[in-house]
Motif scaffolding. Structure first.
Motif, PDB file in Angstrom:
ATOM      1  N   VAL A 245       0.834  -1.205   0.000  1.00  0.00           N
ATOM      2  CA  VAL A 245       0.000   0.000   0.000  1.00  0.00           C
ATOM      3  C   VAL A 245       0.865   1.250   0.000  1.00  0.00           C
ATOM      4  O   VAL A 245       1.980   1.257   0.529  1.00  0.00           O
ATOM      5  N   LEU A 246       0.330   2.299  -0.597  1.00  0.00           N
ATOM      6  CA  LEU A 246       0.942   3.633  -0.580  1.00  0.00           C
ATOM      7  C   LEU A 246       0.019   4.552   0.202  1.00  0.00           C
ATOM      8  O   LEU A 246      -1.131   4.767  -0.201  1.00  0.00           O
ATOM      9  N   ASP A 247       0.512   5.071   1.316  1.00  0.00           N
ATOM     10  CA  ASP A 247      -0.312   5.947   2.158  1.00  0.00           C
ATOM     11  C   ASP A 247       0.611   6.877   2.933  1.00  0.00           C
ATOM     12  O   ASP A 247       1.681   6.457   3.389  1.00  0.00           O
ATOM     13  N   PRO A 248       0.223   8.143   3.098  1.00  0.00           N
ATOM     14  CA  PRO A 248       1.100   9.098   3.781  1.00  0.00           C
ATOM     15  C   PRO A 248       1.203   8.896   5.290  1.00  0.00           C
ATOM     16  O   PRO A 248       2.147   9.384   5.918  1.00  0.00           O
ATOM     17  N   LEU A 249       0.249   8.197   5.875  1.00  0.00           N
ATOM     18  CA  LEU A 249       0.227   8.023   7.325  1.00  0.00           C
ATOM     19  C   LEU A 249       1.060   6.818   7.728  1.00  0.00           C
ATOM     20  O   LEU A 249       0.812   5.695   7.262  1.00  0.00           O
ATOM     21  N   VAL A 250       2.038   7.031   8.613  1.00  0.00           N
ATOM     22  CA  VAL A 250       2.928   5.943   9.033  1.00  0.00           C
ATOM     23  C   VAL A 250       2.137   4.790   9.645  1.00  0.00           C
ATOM     24  O   VAL A 250       2.379   3.621   9.350  1.00  0.00           O
ATOM     25  N   GLY A 251       1.191   5.099  10.485  1.00  0.00           N
ATOM     26  CA  GLY A 251       0.403   4.046  11.132  1.00  0.00           C
ATOM     27  C   GLY A 251      -0.973   3.890  10.523  1.00  0.00           C
ATOM     28  O   GLY A 251      -1.954   3.683  11.249  1.00  0.00           O
ATOM     29  N   CYS A 252      -1.089   3.951   9.206  1.00  0.00           N
ATOM     30  CA  CYS A 252      -2.397   3.818   8.550  1.00  0.00           C
ATOM     31  C   CYS A 252      -2.990   2.444   8.845  1.00  0.00           C
ATOM     32  O   CYS A 252      -2.263   1.497   9.164  1.00  0.00           O
ATOM     33  N   PRO A 253      -4.317   2.300   8.770  1.00  0.00           N
ATOM     34  CA  PRO A 253      -4.954   1.029   9.133  1.00  0.00           C
ATOM     35  C   PRO A 253      -4.390  -0.194   8.429  1.00  0.00           C
ATOM     36  O   PRO A 253      -4.318  -1.277   9.016  1.00  0.00           O
ATOM     37  N   ALA A 254      -3.948  -0.059   7.177  1.00  0.00           N
ATOM     38  CA  ALA A 254      -3.463  -1.218   6.435  1.00  0.00           C
ATOM     39  C   ALA A 254      -2.006  -1.545   6.720  1.00  0.00           C
ATOM     40  O   ALA A 254      -1.528  -2.627   6.354  1.00  0.00           O
ATOM     41  N   SER A 255      -1.276  -0.640   7.376  1.00  0.00           N
ATOM     42  CA  SER A 255       0.180  -0.781   7.479  1.00  0.00           C
ATOM     43  C   SER A 255       0.603  -2.038   8.226  1.00  0.00           C
ATOM     44  O   SER A 255       1.611  -2.654   7.887  1.00  0.00           O
ATOM     45  N   SER A 256      -0.128  -2.424   9.256  1.00  0.00           N
ATOM     46  CA  SER A 256       0.277  -3.578  10.069  1.00  0.00           C
ATOM     47  C   SER A 256      -0.056  -4.907   9.416  1.00  0.00           C
ATOM     48  O   SER A 256       0.401  -5.954   9.879  1.00  0.00           O
ATOM     49  N   ILE A 257      -0.836  -4.882   8.340  1.00  0.00           N
ATOM     50  CA  ILE A 257      -1.286  -6.117   7.703  1.00  0.00           C
ATOM     51  C   ILE A 257      -0.722  -6.277   6.303  1.00  0.00           C
ATOM     52  O   ILE A 257      -0.526  -7.399   5.828  1.00  0.00           O
ATOM     53  N   ALA A 258      -0.431  -5.164   5.643  1.00  0.00           N
ATOM     54  CA  ALA A 258       0.055  -5.219   4.260  1.00  0.00           C
ATOM     55  C   ALA A 258       1.396  -5.927   4.173  1.00  0.00           C
ATOM     56  O   ALA A 258       2.182  -5.948   5.130  1.00  0.00           O
ATOM     57  N   HIS A 259       1.686  -6.509   3.007  1.00  0.00           N
ATOM     58  CA  HIS A 259       2.994  -7.118   2.753  1.00  0.00           C
ATOM     59  C   HIS A 259       4.085  -6.065   2.864  1.00  0.00           C
ATOM     60  O   HIS A 259       5.196  -6.343   3.324  1.00  0.00           O
ATOM     61  N   ASP A 260       3.769  -4.844   2.461  1.00  0.00           N
ATOM     62  CA  ASP A 260       4.692  -3.726   2.617  1.00  0.00           C
ATOM     63  C   ASP A 260       3.897  -2.428   2.556  1.00  0.00           C
ATOM     64  O   ASP A 260       2.847  -2.363   1.926  1.00  0.00           O
ATOM     65  N   HIS A 261       4.394  -1.424   3.241  1.00  0.00           N
ATOM     66  CA  HIS A 261       3.759  -0.109   3.257  1.00  0.00           C
ATOM     67  C   HIS A 261       4.790   0.924   2.860  1.00  0.00           C
ATOM     68  O   HIS A 261       5.809   1.104   3.540  1.00  0.00           O
TER      69      HIS A 261
END
Length: 640
Positions: free
Chosen positions: A113-129
């Motif tokens: 995922v590409l997202d500006p928020l370091v702790g975005c909801p998907a960050s802990s689950i995505a293969h990479d953020h």
């Protein structure tokens, strides 16, 4: 982190490539699409991407797979497993991205995922953020290098860069042309109007005089909308009169922001349809749902919508036609208005998974998130039908700021965890704000009436504060007079034995016809699934009720003082074609109860198992009696 870039629509012929884990920090694996893919398969071009950005410090390692070569393996080499070898890149890492990643993990599909928020909801689950803005051209180009297919969980992205990437061979799903249409709500209206989709009347406005002309043309109240960046109630304002036009426009940022107006749609319900389009242009629709909004934010979703079948069909047809006019694969959410005269008008379309489809995680055979992955990867589309009769989704919105908001939210979660059929989803957003979507609860059950009762129990606190929640009845037992009760009580005993919630009422077809009509007409909406109606004499009650409800009706002929109940039996069995009523033997309410249990058991495994056990117990009882008679003889059997 090791990344792999390879498409595998035809993965039956794919042979894995192996590479040392220490080779490079970023690995790309473009496949020869001329030899491996059809025109609709995921693909991308490394060389084209490099033209759009500065060369990376590490040289990319290119691996080509074929049926004739297998790379050698060593103990320190990585094998990529999963349904697809393609890395899915998602622009946005909010709650939709989070649930997309959760679904991907079940199939070992890698989602970054590409997202500006370091702790975005998907960050802990995505293969990479990758931390960065999905509205920044250079960042999107860099992110696209890591993906085999690029998709979105929010439409407010840099569409110009997506268009350039597509021109250079990057695989974007849905297509950038679709995103461009959807981003601008006015262009969206123009597009769908040109394709014959029914819409509320609309027009662009550039100044106050234009707004006044729109008011004269469409009347008031008048809906004023921002063309861009409008969602969850943002970007909408209602002018109830010409005097309110100026303040409404100001609240939206002025005419410079880009505004248009819509004629007020006199809707009675808001509906939505999740539509999925595959890479082969195959389209499937999920069941129509009703969305209930509070302060212009989705509050509750009911699945399926409690509307006539022809309305469901019309809504699905409009949604299908709308999505057919767009380009690219993926999930699309089509929001609709149902008017008082039975028209379906399109409100807007989202080119991604949607709030109105959250319930599909628990209620459907294939969730909207798995469906989106299947679609963009070119996999077969799944079954969108519901696996539970009814479901409701409740958005957990921020009720206060900061810690107090978290405290209130977790109070609601604690209540939800006590409700049968409730499923809690928490998005793990680090900051609490009022009206912010922090999570949701989906409740599933055997009927909409049951689910609504469970939802009400959660919302008012019953079952959590020590007060017993009312269990809604699944079966109604009705009779024309209390003189029928000595017979009809046997049906109640059977249902009690099987643990089926039910109600017992006196409803006379002749003495209280209004009550009978009201009872029958409201039975389905209240959650009843079947009605057992007992009547003697003319026995009109079962047939009249059957004519007023789509629920199955079992008639019990009750023996009266004359004709020994034959008149009741004949009256019930001689219903005209088109109004079926099942029946049992005279005074045999026991069998009516058992038949009702069997009917409900067809869709209730626990009830079906209980019926099987009842049959086994009955069999064993008969065998015991037979053995006793054989052993003791008939005289001892009759005179124990």
């Amino acid at each position: 982190m090791l990344q792999r870039r390879a498409a595998a629509a035809n993965f039956s012929s794919f042979k894995p490539c192996f590479f040392p884990a220490h080779t490079t920090k970023s690995l790309f694996f473009p496949m020869d699409k001329r030899s491996l893919y059809s025109s609709s398969s995921p693909s991308s071009s490394l060389s084209s991407l490099q033209k759009l950005s500065q060369p990376r410090q590490n040289q990319a390692v290119v691996c080509r797979a074929s049926q004739d070569s297998i790379a050698s393996t060593r103990s320190d080499e990585l094998v990529v497993h999963g349904v697809s070898e393609t890395v899915v890149g998602v622009l946005g890492g909010g709650q939709l991205g989070r649930m997309l990643c959760q679904s991907a993990s079940e199939m070992a599909i890698k989602v970054i995922v590409l997202d500006p928020l370091v702790g975005c909801p998907a960050s802990s689950i995505a293969h990479d953020h990758m931390v960065g803005s999905f509205d920044d051209s250079a960042t999107v180009v860099e992110f696209a290098k890591r993906c085999g297919v690029l998709t979105v969980e929010i439409e407010h992205v840099d569409v110009a860069t997506m268009e350039r990437l597509e021109q250079q061979g990057v695989d974007c799903q849905p297509k950038a042309s679709t995103i461009r249409i959807i981003q601008d709500k006015y262009l969206q209206k123009v597009h769908f109007s040109r394709h014959g989709i029914p819409l509320p009347e609309f027009m662009q406005i550039d100044d106050l005089e234009g707004a006044k002309r729109a008011g004269d043309l469409f009347g008031y109240p008048l809906m004023i909308k921002s063309r861009r960046l409008a969602y969850d109630g943002r970007g909408n304002a209602v002018a109830k009169s010409e005097e309110e036009l100026s303040s409404a426009v100001t609240s939206l940022g002025g005419f410079g922001r880009g505004l248009y107006v819509e004629k007020w749609a006199p809707f009675v319900k808001e509906l939505a349809v999740i539509v999925v389009r595959g890479r082969d242009n195959a389209i499937v629709c999920y069941p129509v749902v009703e969305t209930i909004h509070k302060e212009s934010i989705c509050h509750i979703v009911k699945a399926p919508a409690v509307v006539p079948w022809k309305i469901r069909q019309l809504a699905s047809d409009v949604a299908h036609k709308a999505v057919s006019s767009l380009e690219g694969a993926g999930v699309f959410a089509v929001e609709l208005f149902l008017t008082s005269d039975g028209q379906i008008l399109l409100n807007e379309v989202a080119p991604r998974p949607h709030n109105s489809g959250h319930h599909t995680i628990e209620s459907c055979y294939t969730s909207q998130y798995e469906q989106h992955l299947r679609a963009v990867l070119g996999l077969p589309l799944g079954d969108p039908s519901m696996k539970t009769p009814a479901a409701m989704m409740y958005n957990l919105l921020g009720e206060d700021e900061g810690d107090q908001g978290f405290h209130l939210a977790h109070q609601m979660i604690a209540k939800a965890l006590t409700i049968p059929g409730a499923n809690v989803h928490w998005y793990d957003k680090p900051e609490m704000r009022k009206q912010r979507k922090m999570g949701h609860v989906t409740i599933v059950g055997p009927s909409m009436g049951v689910v609504e009762a469970r939802m009400n129990s959660m919302l008012v606190g019953r079952g959590y504060d020590g007060q017993p929640a009312t269990v809604p009845p699944r079966i109604g037992i009705i009779m024309g007079s209390d003189s029928d009760l000595p017979v009809m009580k046997d049906a109640s005993k059977i249902l009690t034995m099987f643990g089926v919630p039910h109600e017992v009422r006196i409803v006379s077809a002749h003495r209280t016809p209004e009550l009978m009509c009201s009872y029958a007409a409201s039975a389905r909406d209240r959650g009843l699934q079947l009605i057992i109606a007992g009547a003697g004499g003319a026995a009109h009650l079962p047939g009249m009720v059957a004519s007023l409800t789509p629920l199955p009706v079992i008639g019990v002929p009750v023996r009266s003082s004359s004709l020994d109940g034959m008149d009741s039996l004949l009256s019930i069995v001689q219903m005209p074609r088109g109004v079926p009523v099942a029946t049992v033997a005279i005074n045999n309410a026991t069998n009516a109860g058992l038949l009702a249990v069997r009917i409900l058991g067809a869709g209730d495994p626990d009830l079906l198992a209980r019926m099987s056990q009842y049959q086994e117990d009955t069999r064993e009882e008969v065998l015991r009696k037979a053995e006793k008679l054989q052993t003791q003889g008939w005289e001892s059997y009759l005179n124990p």
